[in-house]
Scaffold this motif. Structure first.
Motif, PDB file in Angstrom:
ATOM      1  N   ILE A  36       0.969  -1.221  -0.112  1.00 16.12           N
ATOM      2  CA  ILE A  36       0.021  -0.020   0.062  1.00 16.12           C
ATOM      3  C   ILE A  36       0.907   1.260   0.046  1.00 16.12           C
ATOM      4  CG2 ILE A  36      -1.645   1.394   1.459  1.00 16.12           C
ATOM      5  CD1 ILE A  36      -3.003  -1.279   1.928  1.00 16.12           C
ATOM      6  N   ASN A  37       1.946   1.324   0.791  1.00 17.91           N
ATOM      7  CA  ASN A  37       2.610   2.531   0.908  1.00 17.91           C
ATOM      8  C   ASN A  37       3.498   2.952  -0.474  1.00 17.91           C
ATOM      9  OD1 ASN A  37       1.926   2.856   3.479  1.00 17.91           O
ATOM     10  ND2 ASN A  37       3.762   1.701   4.434  1.00 17.91           N
ATOM     11  N   GLN A  38       3.643   1.987  -1.178  1.00 12.96           N
ATOM     12  CA  GLN A  38       4.369   1.994  -2.293  1.00 12.96           C
ATOM     13  C   GLN A  38       3.259   2.356  -3.588  1.00 12.96           C
ATOM     14  OE1 GLN A  38       6.565  -1.207  -4.093  1.00 12.96           O
ATOM     15  NE2 GLN A  38       6.339  -0.356  -6.234  1.00 12.96           N
ATOM     16  N   HIS A  39       2.075   1.707  -3.695  1.00  7.25           N
ATOM     17  CA  HIS A  39       0.958   1.772  -4.695  1.00  7.25           C
ATOM     18  C   HIS A  39       0.215   2.977  -4.277  1.00  7.25           C
ATOM     19  CE1 HIS A  39       2.312  -1.229  -7.343  1.00  7.25           C
ATOM     20  NE2 HIS A  39       2.597  -1.971  -6.180  1.00  7.25           N
ATOM     21  N   VAL A  40      -0.244   3.263  -3.119  1.00 10.65           N
ATOM     22  CA  VAL A  40      -1.306   4.265  -2.991  1.00 10.65           C
ATOM     23  C   VAL A  40      -0.630   5.669  -2.419  1.00 10.65           C
ATOM     24  CG1 VAL A  40      -3.356   4.788  -1.904  1.00 10.65           C
ATOM     25  CG2 VAL A  40      -2.680   2.677  -2.249  1.00 10.65           C
ATOM     26  N   THR A  41      -0.656   6.795  -3.267  1.00  7.64           N
ATOM     27  CA  THR A  41      -0.065   7.925  -3.019  1.00  7.64           C
ATOM     28  C   THR A  41      -0.658   8.399  -1.572  1.00  7.64           C
ATOM     29  OG1 THR A  41      -0.024   8.257  -5.166  1.00  7.64           O
ATOM     30  CG2 THR A  41       0.544  10.101  -3.734  1.00  7.64           C
ATOM     31  N   ASN A  42       0.094   8.824  -0.674  1.00  4.56           N
ATOM     32  CA  ASN A  42      -0.367   9.383   0.510  1.00  4.56           C
ATOM     33  C   ASN A  42      -1.311   8.214   1.478  1.00  4.56           C
ATOM     34  OD1 ASN A  42       0.791  12.016   0.094  1.00  4.56           O
ATOM     35  ND2 ASN A  42      -1.267  12.653  -0.992  1.00  4.56           N
ATOM     36  N   GLY A  43      -1.312   6.973   0.880  1.00  6.63           N
ATOM     37  CA  GLY A  43      -2.098   5.944   1.323  1.00  6.63           C
ATOM     38  C   GLY A  43      -1.469   5.681   2.964  1.00  6.63           C
ATOM     39  N   LYS A  44      -2.247   5.306   3.587  1.00  2.64           N
ATOM     40  CA  LYS A  44      -2.223   5.182   5.281  1.00  2.64           C
ATOM     41  C   LYS A  44      -2.498   3.755   5.529  1.00  2.64           C
ATOM     42  CE  LYS A  44      -1.893  10.165   6.704  1.00  2.64           C
ATOM     43  NZ  LYS A  44      -1.676  10.470   5.347  1.00  2.64           N
ATOM     44  N   LEU A  83     -17.201  -7.670   6.607  1.00  2.00           N
ATOM     45  CA  LEU A  83     -16.403  -6.698   6.777  1.00  2.00           C
ATOM     46  C   LEU A  83     -15.810  -6.341   5.639  1.00  2.00           C
ATOM     47  CD1 LEU A  83     -14.715  -4.934   8.990  1.00  2.00           C
ATOM     48  CD2 LEU A  83     -13.544  -7.069   9.731  1.00  2.00           C
ATOM     49  N   ILE A  84     -16.011  -5.347   4.923  1.00  4.34           N
ATOM     50  CA  ILE A  84     -15.076  -5.050   3.557  1.00  4.34           C
ATOM     51  C   ILE A  84     -14.662  -3.564   3.687  1.00  4.34           C
ATOM     52  CG2 ILE A  84     -15.020  -5.365   1.228  1.00  4.34           C
ATOM     53  CD1 ILE A  84     -17.199  -7.248   1.482  1.00  4.34           C
ATOM     54  N   PRO A  85     -13.704  -3.128   4.576  1.00  2.00           N
ATOM     55  CA  PRO A  85     -13.478  -1.817   4.482  1.00  2.00           C
ATOM     56  C   PRO A  85     -13.112  -1.167   3.209  1.00  2.00           C
ATOM     57  CG  PRO A  85     -12.190  -2.887   6.183  1.00  2.00           C
ATOM     58  CD  PRO A  85     -12.805  -3.738   5.103  1.00  2.00           C
ATOM     59  N   THR A  86     -13.206   0.044   2.764  1.00  2.00           N
ATOM     60  CA  THR A  86     -12.627   0.671   1.609  1.00  2.00           C
ATOM     61  C   THR A  86     -11.436   1.611   2.158  1.00  2.00           C
ATOM     62  OG1 THR A  86     -14.073   2.722   1.572  1.00  2.00           O
ATOM     63  CG2 THR A  86     -14.994   0.912   0.727  1.00  2.00           C
ATOM     64  N   LEU A  87     -10.983   2.253   1.278  1.00  2.00           N
ATOM     65  CA  LEU A  87      -9.570   3.270   1.588  1.00  2.00           C
ATOM     66  C   LEU A  87     -10.235   4.393   1.813  1.00  2.00           C
ATOM     67  CD1 LEU A  87      -7.138   2.231  -1.093  1.00  2.00           C
ATOM     68  CD2 LEU A  87      -6.690   1.826   1.342  1.00  2.00           C
ATOM     69  N   ALA A  88     -11.533   4.669   1.945  1.00  2.00           N
ATOM     70  CA  ALA A  88     -12.014   6.107   2.371  1.00  2.00           C
ATOM     71  C   ALA A  88     -11.340   6.451   3.709  1.00  2.00           C
ATOM     72  CB  ALA A  88     -13.533   5.920   2.508  1.00  2.00           C
ATOM     73  N   ASN A  89     -11.081   7.786   3.807  1.00  2.00           N
ATOM     74  CA  ASN A  89     -10.184   8.533   4.881  1.00  2.00           C
ATOM     75  C   ASN A  89      -8.875   7.667   5.231  1.00  2.00           C
ATOM     76  OD1 ASN A  89     -12.641  10.289   5.302  1.00  2.00           O
ATOM     77  ND2 ASN A  89     -13.736   8.389   6.218  1.00  2.00           N
ATOM     78  N   GLY A 130      -6.380   8.643   3.358  1.00  2.00           N
ATOM     79  CA  GLY A 130      -5.129   9.570   2.706  1.00  2.00           C
ATOM     80  C   GLY A 130      -5.347   9.345   1.085  1.00  2.00           C
ATOM     81  N   ILE A 131      -6.279   8.788   0.595  1.00  2.00           N
ATOM     82  CA  ILE A 131      -6.268   8.877  -0.992  1.00  2.00           C
ATOM     83  C   ILE A 131      -7.243   9.994  -1.441  1.00  2.00           C
ATOM     84  CG2 ILE A 131      -5.894   6.161  -0.908  1.00  2.00           C
ATOM     85  CD1 ILE A 131      -8.885   6.149  -1.874  1.00  2.00           C
ATOM     86  N   TYR A 132      -6.854  10.207  -2.684  1.00  2.00           N
ATOM     87  CA  TYR A 132      -7.713  11.361  -3.430  1.00  2.00           C
ATOM     88  C   TYR A 132      -8.774  10.414  -4.063  1.00  2.00           C
ATOM     89  CZ  TYR A 132      -3.895  14.466  -2.550  1.00  2.00           C
ATOM     90  OH  TYR A 132      -2.894  14.882  -2.122  1.00  2.00           O
ATOM     91  N   GLU A 133     -10.152  10.855  -3.910  1.00  2.00           N
ATOM     92  CA  GLU A 133     -11.139  10.015  -4.518  1.00  2.00           C
ATOM     93  C   GLU A 133     -11.306  10.363  -5.976  1.00  2.00           C
ATOM     94  OE1 GLU A 133     -14.899   9.041  -2.611  1.00  2.00           O
ATOM     95  OE2 GLU A 133     -13.942   9.365  -0.584  1.00  2.00           O
TER      96      GLU A 133
END
Ligand SMILES: [Zn+2]
Length: 246
Positions: A180-188, A216-222, A224-227
């Protein structure tokens, strides 16, 4: 392959001699999957599993087996095989990481002019996360729906049980497969992981899942990603391998 079976009997001099038919791979009749036993084209009917919610198309022969084993409510072959059709299924937590794979697919492949990942990489993510999770015998995985099933009847402090920390360790180990840290800009990664941790601890202590969010299927919302307006993050929760187009 040779198998012998008795199908008729004949009477000789008062005693009964069974007639024997030898079944070999030469004379056995194989039916194409879309034909029933009368050789007629059979229609695939779609069913929704009462436990995992997966929609599955079944031909008459498979359908009959599932209906027979299911009872009043329909269960898919995966759930029947794992005995998730019993009352003990209240101890099973269903979760998935497919929103993350869906995000990679939509954001970095399907809805972009500058593709950052290839389908082969997305397949690799799916395979490696499956391998990481299956190291823990409490975790079962259905690759078709990308759903994980964790058996909490074996989680706890008693004999033949493992600590909930072992479940959380496996979750972390699965998540690290996605880089995630490599593929998602600002991903936390930590924020995303905490969504799993919080819900897992609640299920462990109270067997609680919200009524409208059984899985339980969380999304990357909140996290650090840009939607991206071209698709909704909510839709990534529904991603399955069947959504991948060529
Ligand atoms: Zn099912």
């Amino acid at each position: 392959m040779t198998q012998t079976t008795t199908n008729k009997s004949s009477t000789k001099g008062g005693s009964t001699t069974p007639a024997v038919t030898t079944i070999t791979s030469q004379n056995i009749k194989l039916f194409p999957i879309d034909q029933d036993l009368n050789g007629e084209l059979a229609e695939k009917i779609h069913y929704e599993c009462n436990f995992c919610g997966k929609t599955i198309g079944l031909y008459p022969l498979n359908r009959k087996i599932c209906e027979r084993l299911s009872g009043d409510q329909f269960y898919c072959p995966f759930c029947l095989r794992n005995r998730f059709n019993t009352r003990n299924n209240k101890h099973i937590l269903i979760l998935s990481f497919r929103s993350l794979v869906g995000y990679y697919y939509y954001e970095k492949y399907a809805y972009t002019h500058n593709r950052e990942v290839w389908i082969s990489e997305i397949m690799d993510f799916m395979e490696s996360h499956a391998a990481a999770g299956l190291v823990n015998p409490l975790f079962s995985y259905d690759p078709e729906s990308m759903l994980w099933f964790i058996d909490f009847s074996k989680v706890g402090k008693g004999r033949k049980k493992v600590k909930v920390a072992e479940v959380l360790k496996t979750i972390l180990s699965i998540l690290t497969c996605f880089n995630i840290n490599q593929h998602v800009t600002n991903g936390k990664l930590s924020k995303f992981y905490l969504k799993y941790e919080e819900a897992i601890l609640k299920f462990y202590q109270q067997r609680y899942r919200p009524e409208d969010r059984k899985h339980l299927i969380p999304t990357l919302a909140n996290c650090g990603i840009y939607e991206n307006k071209k698709y909704s993050l909510e839709n990534t929760r529904l991603f399955t391998p069947a959504k991948i187009i060529g």
